[in-house]
Enzyme design. Sequence first.
Site, short mmCIF file in Angstrom:
data_model
loop_
_atom_site.label_atom_id
_atom_site.label_comp_id
_atom_site.label_asym_id
_atom_site.label_seq_id
_atom_site.Cartn_x
_atom_site.Cartn_y
_atom_site.Cartn_z
N ASP A 14 49.57 27.28 33.25
CA ASP A 14 48.80 27.49 34.48
C ASP A 14 48.64 28.99 34.67
O ASP A 14 49.59 29.69 35.02
CB ASP A 14 49.52 26.86 35.67
CG ASP A 14 48.66 26.86 36.93
OD1 ASP A 14 47.43 26.67 36.81
OD2 ASP A 14 49.22 27.04 38.03
N ASP A 49 41.18 35.14 41.58
CA ASP A 49 40.58 36.18 42.42
C ASP A 49 39.09 36.29 42.10
O ASP A 49 38.72 36.43 40.93
CB ASP A 49 41.25 37.53 42.16
CG ASP A 49 42.66 37.58 42.72
OD1 ASP A 49 42.99 36.71 43.55
OD2 ASP A 49 43.42 38.49 42.34
N LYS A 99 32.28 41.94 44.03
CA LYS A 99 31.41 43.07 43.73
C LYS A 99 31.11 43.13 42.24
O LYS A 99 32.00 42.96 41.41
CB LYS A 99 32.04 44.38 44.19
CG LYS A 99 32.17 44.49 45.72
CD LYS A 99 32.80 45.80 46.13
CE LYS A 99 32.93 45.89 47.65
NZ LYS A 99 33.56 47.16 48.08
#
Length: 211
Positions: A40, A119, A123
């Site tokens: 994982d 995450d 941007k």
Amino acid sequence: MAVVRVRQHVNPLSERYQAPVETPAWETLFANPQQPLHIDIGCGKGVFALHMAQLQPEWNFLGLEIRRPVVESAQKRQQESGLSNLHFMYCNVNISLRALLESWGDPNPLQQVSIQFPDPWFKKRHQKRRVLQPELVATLAEFLPSGGRVVVQSDVEAVAIDMCDRIAENPHFLRSSSDWLPTSPFPAQTDRERVTLEQGLPVHRAIFTRS
């Protein structure tokens, strides 16, 4: 007692995360190191891997996470559980995964990899920090056997699409369906998955099989 604040995001390209992790002796960490292995990637607090290890004792589960304090918390949970088919490690997978897999020897037990709610790095200039880079996909293709799976999940559709595009670029992987999967293939959930579903929001899921 001071409260240690764990950063939600860390830059994996920072110099402090470029050192490869020391490879362990797997037989000291798992009761049966040659059981099928599920890694994982970005395991966070380890809730998902812990539940999976409880539900599927015939598998080994290895959680990898780049935030050291989070790993220490996950390791404490593992120790309290007494599970001998579960381990957590601090590392930058884009630096250390190949060496970790090579150290397992032959035969390599890797059968399944999950990357869940990574995450997003929204941007454009930061997207090179996303965990799933072509080199990582190539490593997974090298060590997964025919029929081995990579499962990706995200509550951010753009991130899920990007992960799928990265994996699909590698000719060794075949996506199970062109549509998002309606339910998780796993009997356990991550914290983020549970909260997202409780809010009635969609989770974008896909499975890729090593051909």
